[in-house]
Enzyme design. Structure first.
Site, short mmCIF file in Angstrom:
data_model
loop_
_atom_site.label_atom_id
_atom_site.label_comp_id
_atom_site.label_asym_id
_atom_site.label_seq_id
_atom_site.Cartn_x
_atom_site.Cartn_y
_atom_site.Cartn_z
CE LYS A 166 -4.00 2.01 2.44
NZ LYS A 166 -4.97 1.84 3.55
CB SER B 299 -8.24 3.88 2.54
OG SER B 299 -7.28 3.33 3.45
CB SER C 123 -8.49 1.06 5.57
OG SER C 123 -9.08 2.33 5.62
#
Lengths: 543, 89
Positions: free
Chosen positions: A141, A219, A243
């Site tokens: 990420k 997210s 997330s």
């Protein structure tokens, strides 16, 4: 204040933590996610990996019905690499080929480090098999520091930031033999579904590439899409408010948010000092166990990891037992459900009932638990809003520089400047009351609890695991349906055991979405075809 | 006391930001197509102040029983999987 000053400040905190800490280092500092292979991995890690892979049935690609290695789970591929039946470069190239072909549609990655990945794959092909993740490609990420590779958090603030060293957890994964394929997309500053800093939709749900309105979850959107679209076998997510688990539920991944402190936050751009977590997003529980096993543990650079219970054998936890050909959960386990959790019509109710039936068949005892008195009050949106202080404080210099740097995420950041000190303290006091409530009234009656929402366990740092259990329809498109399980502090092994036993009896975790059609691809290439989220929507959905 | 009006709250918000050295005037006053504008930012902060923070302030918690804890999960030991069924693979 420039971006480097921000990181220097973070570095100073880390250094102070290192001085204060007394635990041995678990990962080398200063090294980058380069193509080189460390000379001597920790012997215990190699021994554990050997034991783990020896305990597994050797995957048979033809029996698995898969001819393309991107279809394998990571543990299956890792086992084949160990047996010399799958080359690391061959495996890595299979994902890079799909990324080149399809990531223009999915937009799961911010940056693809293809050359670095291929060099490292070649080096690993020539090296003795060692760590647990030897030859396993990985999407990281883009709010996690990677040496020499931009780490933008999808924000104007960090758009040109290139860390000079890896996050501790990245270094640990590299030491275990992983290969970074690139940086996966996220909501700006890890707040919502993946968007450009000014709100344009980027990443699509792998199951609905023709329908940008179908959220990929946020997210860690890019991480979930990469795993399910076969652009990566495993990925890293971060979770402050759902997330990891929300995109996992939205796309059929198995996502594990570990207990707070289980994984170092050194080198992770902060959203909340007290609620940020890093965890694996994978295709099954065994893959999640492999990734978490490799990156969990104490880190002198992050004092929040020190003095906690030792990391248990997660690999064993994620390996169900068999009794006369019948799958059994590894430990006698009570699964708690709140009244009405499995009620309701439509796919949602049926999927939950199916999940309970299959889980009970593995030996898990399902028990109904009344919602504790005070639950709604202590898990309210108002107390959840306390977290906003922690995203405002580290970014104060950027507010002063230019509030437009926050793009479409400005609201939830600036709100944090309007929570007073007494309100923040009240929120921290309420956390202890909520933990006591969870331990005394919920986890005293069960080992694992099915939850509607991630919020309560995110607030107090308890582990969560999301896994696919069926399908449902969203905006006319069939997408996966997932359930969310919560565990006791440092109870990741129990969550993995329940998930692994369920997955040994069912195949929801093996379902994969079709590739986008040419028509969908052409439509998405048109300007503005993906749409955008505005300031108010982002504030409502902020993690 | 009467609750503060929108104008009074907006004035408080803008003064607080100005005191901190934060300039909200760089945003357009109202532009739905802009990533952010002053009208929506102020409205969001007003909602936080009116709807959420009073709930927190009014929450009654015993100050001795419930001290502030930043990282509560670390206090709680661990689940060691102590109920293994003992059935071997």
């Amino acid at each position: 204040m420039d971006r480097r000053s921000f990181l220097v400040r973070m570095g100073a905190l880390s250094a102070a933590a290192a001085v204060a800490g007394c635990a041995p280092a678990t990962a080398g500092a200063g090294a980058g996610a380069s193509s080189s292979v460390a000379a001597s991995p920790p012997g215990s890690e190699t021994a554990a990996a050997d034991t783990f892979f020896r305990s597994l049935p050797l995957p048979d690609p033809s029996r698995m019905g898969a001819t393309d290695p991107v279809e394998f789970t990571a543990w299956e591929a890792a086992a084949l690499i160990r047996e010399g039946r799958l080359g690391v470069l061959e495996y890595t190239d299979a994902f890079l080929t799909r990324i080149r072909r399809w990531d223009g549609v999915y937009q799961a990655f911010n940056e693809v480090t293809d050359q670095m990945a291929r060099e490292r794959a070649r080096a690993l092909d020539d090296a003795p098999v060692r760590g647990l993740l030897h030859g396993v490609p990985l999407a990281v990420k883009d709010n996690i520091h990677t040496a020499g590779v931009r780490t933008t958090a999808n924000s104007h603030i960090f758009q040109d930031f290139v860390p000079d060293r890896d996050a501790t957890l990245v270094r640990a994964l590299m030491d275990a033999g992983a290969i970074m394929l690139g940086k996966s997309q996220l909501g700006p500053l890890a707040t919502t579904r993946a968007l450009t800093p000014d709100g344009e939709v980027t990443t699509l749900n792998a199951w609905a590439p023709g329908s940008p309105d179908v959220s990929p979850g946020g997210s860690s959107s890019g991480s979930a899409t990469a795993v399910m679209a076969r652009l990566a076998p495993v990925a890293l997510g971060t979770q402050t408010g759902g997330s990891i688990t929300m995109p996992s539920r939205a796309q059929g991944a198995t996502g594990l948010k570990p207990t707070f402190g289980r994984v170092s936050l050194d080198g992770v751009i902060p959203l909340s000092y007290t609620r940020d977590h890093v965890g694996p997003m994978t295709r099954d529980a065994r893959d999640a166990a492999m990734v978490l096993q490799a990156m969990a543990g104490e880190d002198p650079r992050d004092p929040r990891t020190l003095g906690l219970p030792p990391v248990p054998d997660l690999l064993t936890a994620a390996t169900p037992l068999e009794d006369g050909g019948r799958v059994r959960v590894r430990w006698g386990t009570r699964l708690g459900i709140f009244p009405g959790w499995a009620d309701g019509g439509g796919d949602g109710g049926k999927n939950r009932q199916d999940f309970l039936r299959e889980t009970e068949a593995t030996g898990v005892q399902v028990v109904e638990i009344p919602l504790p008195e005070g639950w709604d009050e202590l898990t309210s949106g108002a107390l959840n809003a306390i977290r906003l202080v922690e995203r405002a404080e580290p970014f104060l210099p950027y507010f002063k520089e230019d509030v437009r740097l926050f793009g479409v995420t400005l609201t939830s950041f600036i709100q944090g400047l309007f929570v007073s000190g007494d309100e923040y303290l009240k929120g921290q006091r309420a956390k202890l009351a909520l933990l006591r409530l969870v331990l005394d009234d919920i986890l005293s009656r069960c080992d694992v609890v099915a939850l509607e929402t991630h919020v309560p366990f995110d607030m107090i740092g308890l582990p969560l695991l999301a896994l696919p259990v069926g399908k449902r329809e969203v905006a006319g498109v069939e997408v996966p349906d997932g359930v969310l399980l919560g565990g006791a502090p440092f109870g990741e092994e129990r969550l993995l055991a329940v998930a692994a036993a369920f997955q040994a009896r069912t195949d929801w975790h093996r379902k994969r979405p079709a590739d986008p059609t040419l028509e969908e691809e052409a439509r998405l290439n048109r300007l503005g075809a993906r749409g955008r989220l505005d300031l108010d929507t982002v504030a409502r959905e902020a993690q | 006391m009467d609750p503060l009006t929108d104008d009074e709250l907006d004035h408080f918000i803008e003064l607080r930001l100005r005191h901190m050295g934060i300039d909200l005037s760089v945003l357009p006053g109202e532009d739905a197509r802009a990533p952010a504008d002053r009208r929506r930012v102020l409205a969001a902060v007003r909602r936080l102040l009116r709807d959420q923070m009073p709930v927190v302030a009014d929450l009654a918690l015993d100050p001795i029983a419930w001290p502030p804890i930043l990282y509560p999960s670390g206090l709680a030991g661990g689940d060691r999987g102590s109920h293994e069924t003992g059935v071997g693979p």
